[in-house]
Scaffold this motif. Structure first.
Motif, mmCIF file in Angstrom:
data_model
loop_
_atom_site.group_PDB
_atom_site.id
_atom_site.type_symbol
_atom_site.label_atom_id
_atom_site.label_comp_id
_atom_site.label_asym_id
_atom_site.label_seq_id
_atom_site.Cartn_x
_atom_site.Cartn_y
_atom_site.Cartn_z
ATOM 1 N N ALA A 46 0.803 -1.227 0.000
ATOM 2 C CA ALA A 46 0.000 0.000 0.000
ATOM 3 C C ALA A 46 0.836 1.278 0.000
ATOM 4 C CB ALA A 46 -0.934 -0.006 1.196
ATOM 5 N N GLY A 47 1.887 1.312 0.802
ATOM 6 C CA GLY A 47 2.652 2.541 0.948
ATOM 7 C C GLY A 47 1.877 3.553 1.775
ATOM 8 N N LYS A 48 2.473 4.758 1.929
ATOM 9 C CA LYS A 48 1.813 5.796 2.727
ATOM 10 C C LYS A 48 1.268 6.853 1.769
ATOM 11 C CE LYS A 48 2.498 8.586 6.832
ATOM 12 N NZ LYS A 48 3.445 9.187 7.745
ATOM 13 N N THR A 49 0.050 6.634 1.309
ATOM 14 C CA THR A 49 -0.478 7.525 0.277
ATOM 15 C C THR A 49 -1.843 8.095 0.653
ATOM 16 O OG1 THR A 49 -1.616 5.759 -0.889
ATOM 17 C CG2 THR A 49 0.655 6.169 -1.547
ATOM 18 N N ILE A 50 -2.151 9.247 0.068
ATOM 19 C CA ILE A 50 -3.505 9.813 0.152
ATOM 20 C C ILE A 50 -3.868 10.277 -1.264
ATOM 21 C CG2 ILE A 50 -3.494 10.530 2.591
ATOM 22 C CD1 ILE A 50 -2.602 13.314 1.700
ATOM 23 N N PRO A 51 -5.167 10.397 -1.558
ATOM 24 C CA PRO A 51 -5.532 10.893 -2.890
ATOM 25 C C PRO A 51 -5.069 12.338 -3.027
ATOM 26 C CG PRO A 51 -7.452 10.042 -1.692
ATOM 27 C CD PRO A 51 -6.325 10.114 -0.720
ATOM 28 N N SER A 52 -4.725 12.775 -4.232
ATOM 29 C CA SER A 52 -4.249 14.144 -4.384
ATOM 30 C C SER A 52 -5.315 15.007 -5.039
ATOM 31 C CB SER A 52 -2.972 14.178 -5.221
ATOM 32 O OG SER A 52 -3.315 14.140 -6.587
ATOM 33 N N ASN A 53 -5.067 16.330 -5.051
ATOM 34 C CA ASN A 53 -6.047 17.251 -5.633
ATOM 35 C C ASN A 53 -5.846 17.403 -7.142
ATOM 36 O OD1 ASN A 53 -3.670 18.608 -5.597
ATOM 37 N ND2 ASN A 53 -4.274 20.083 -4.032
ATOM 38 N N ASP A 54 -4.934 16.642 -7.745
ATOM 39 C CA ASP A 54 -4.719 16.779 -9.185
ATOM 40 C C ASP A 54 -4.654 15.428 -9.892
ATOM 41 O OD1 ASP A 54 -2.319 15.854 -8.317
ATOM 42 O OD2 ASP A 54 -1.128 17.542 -9.010
ATOM 43 N N ASP A 55 -5.468 14.493 -9.428
ATOM 44 C CA ASP A 55 -5.584 13.177 -10.063
ATOM 45 C C ASP A 55 -4.330 12.328 -9.986
ATOM 46 O OD1 ASP A 55 -8.190 13.311 -10.704
ATOM 47 O OD2 ASP A 55 -7.881 14.168 -12.709
ATOM 48 N N ARG A 56 -3.382 12.716 -9.147
ATOM 49 C CA ARG A 56 -2.233 11.837 -8.940
ATOM 50 C C ARG A 56 -2.377 11.196 -7.565
ATOM 51 N NH1 ARG A 56 3.036 15.331 -10.176
ATOM 52 N NH2 ARG A 56 1.870 16.997 -9.172
ATOM 53 N N THR A 57 -1.427 10.334 -7.213
ATOM 54 C CA THR A 57 -1.389 9.800 -5.855
ATOM 55 C C THR A 57 -0.351 10.594 -5.097
ATOM 56 O OG1 THR A 57 -2.006 7.596 -6.579
ATOM 57 C CG2 THR A 57 -0.828 7.740 -4.502
ATOM 58 N N THR A 58 -0.712 11.046 -3.915
ATOM 59 C CA THR A 58 0.237 11.762 -3.075
ATOM 60 C C THR A 58 0.924 10.761 -2.156
ATOM 61 O OG1 THR A 58 -1.053 13.779 -3.106
ATOM 62 C CG2 THR A 58 0.446 13.503 -1.250
ATOM 63 N N ILE A 59 2.256 10.708 -2.256
ATOM 64 C CA ILE A 59 3.025 9.835 -1.364
ATOM 65 C C ILE A 59 3.600 10.723 -0.269
ATOM 66 C CG2 ILE A 59 4.925 8.172 -1.220
ATOM 67 C CD1 ILE A 59 4.609 7.776 -4.281
ATOM 68 N N GLU A 78 5.103 14.914 4.856
ATOM 69 C CA GLU A 78 4.062 14.581 5.830
ATOM 70 C C GLU A 78 3.982 15.641 6.934
ATOM 71 O OE1 GLU A 78 5.575 10.612 6.199
ATOM 72 O OE2 GLU A 78 7.033 11.134 7.725
ATOM 73 N N GLY A 79 2.746 15.898 7.382
ATOM 74 C CA GLY A 79 2.538 16.834 8.487
ATOM 75 C C GLY A 79 2.514 18.291 8.077
ATOM 76 N N THR A 80 2.778 18.612 6.810
ATOM 77 C CA THR A 80 2.765 20.013 6.380
ATOM 78 C C THR A 80 1.346 20.431 6.000
ATOM 79 O OG1 THR A 80 3.216 19.342 4.104
ATOM 80 C CG2 THR A 80 5.116 19.961 5.441
ATOM 81 N N ALA A 81 1.156 21.756 5.843
ATOM 82 C CA ALA A 81 -0.155 22.276 5.447
ATOM 83 C C ALA A 81 -0.547 21.683 4.099
ATOM 84 C CB ALA A 81 -0.092 23.792 5.369
ATOM 85 N N GLU A 82 0.455 21.519 3.204
ATOM 86 C CA GLU A 82 0.169 20.979 1.874
ATOM 87 C C GLU A 82 -0.428 19.572 1.966
ATOM 88 O OE1 GLU A 82 3.587 20.625 -0.689
ATOM 89 O OE2 GLU A 82 2.324 20.401 -2.462
ATOM 90 N N ALA A 83 0.092 18.791 2.918
ATOM 91 C CA ALA A 83 -0.397 17.414 3.063
ATOM 92 C C ALA A 83 -1.865 17.404 3.483
ATOM 93 C CB ALA A 83 0.454 16.660 4.073
ATOM 94 N N LYS A 84 -2.303 18.496 4.159
ATOM 95 C CA LYS A 84 -3.693 18.538 4.635
ATOM 96 C C LYS A 84 -4.648 19.013 3.568
ATOM 97 C CE LYS A 84 -2.410 19.133 9.429
ATOM 98 N NZ LYS A 84 -1.058 19.749 9.427
ATOM 99 N N THR A 85 -4.106 19.644 2.512
ATOM 100 C CA THR A 85 -5.003 20.208 1.489
ATOM 101 C C THR A 85 -4.994 19.387 0.210
ATOM 102 O OG1 THR A 85 -3.221 21.636 0.740
ATOM 103 C CG2 THR A 85 -4.788 22.600 2.288
ATOM 104 N N GLN A 86 -4.514 18.141 0.305
ATOM 105 C CA GLN A 86 -4.475 17.297 -0.909
ATOM 106 C C GLN A 86 -5.865 16.861 -1.313
ATOM 107 O OE1 GLN A 86 -1.756 16.432 -2.952
ATOM 108 N NE2 GLN A 86 -1.127 18.233 -1.824
#
Ligand code: HEC
Length: 161
Positions: free
Chosen positions: A29-42, A153-161
């Motif tokens: 799985a890895g450590k991923t969340i969905p991104s705001n631009d159709d990519r996967t955010t790692i 991880e933990g940055t503001a950017e990570a919260k707005t994905q």
């Protein structure tokens, strides 16, 4: 003292489930969340991002060197550059390994394999064949970039994905 074989089976099942969970988490799985631009955010640490982007720049520098040498007809240099890149194994820590999804890891390692193949092609002395292989190899670069990005991880950017 354990009460019954049933109890033992229960422990075994719980351990197996835990092992399955860990295997999935760290290998697939890895450590991923969905991104705001159709990519996967790692999600990675700042150091891990710096390290992996450094590896990426080495990829690009090698592609630059190979293009220049191919244009000059110097396929010996192409063979050396490509083979060296094929042999290089990035210094990925176990922690970062656990964060990269399986598709990412397999595409990354396949890319190194394609550099090795490109080195073999260059030894054959056909510049057009080198360009064909390189066009094919660079599909790995473009398809992985189209699907993935790194965010700390933990940055503001990570919260707005
Ligand atoms: C397995 C996935 C994968 C492969 C294969 C891959 N990249 Fe990348 N690359 C990435 C990701 C993810 C980023 C970061 C993108 C982001 O965060 O927006 C990146 C970033 C980069 C960067 C930017 C570096 C920086 O300092 O910002 C360059 C240059 C680059 N890649 C070149 C290449 C080249 C050339 C290839 C092929 C030979 C390649 N990459 C193959 C995943 C990959």
């Amino acid at each position: 003292m354990l009460k019954s074989p049933k109890f033992l089976w229960l422990i075994i099942l719980v351990l197996l489930a835990g092992l399955g969970f860990m295997t999935n988490k760290f290998i697939f799985a890895g450590k991923t969340i969905p991104s705001n631009d159709d990519r996967t955010t790692i999600l990675v640490t700042a150091e891990e991002r710096t390290m992996i982007l450094g590896e990426m720049r080495k990829f690009l520098e090698t592609i630059q060197g190979i293009t220049e040498a191919t244009a000059k007809g110097d396929l010996e240099t192409v063979a050396t550059l490509a083979t060296d890149m094929g042999n290089e194994s990035p210094n990925v820590s176990p922690s970062l390994m656990g964060k990269l999804p399986i598709e990412f890891k397999s595409l990354g390692s396949a890319t190194h394999g394609l550099f090795t193949d490109l080195g073999e092609t260059a030894k054959g002395g056909d510049a057009n064949a080198v360009l064909r292989d390189m066009g094919n190899l660079m599909l790995n670069c473009t398809s992985c970039h189209a699907d993935n990005k790194f965010v700390i991880e933990g940055t503001a950017e990570a919260k707005t994905q």
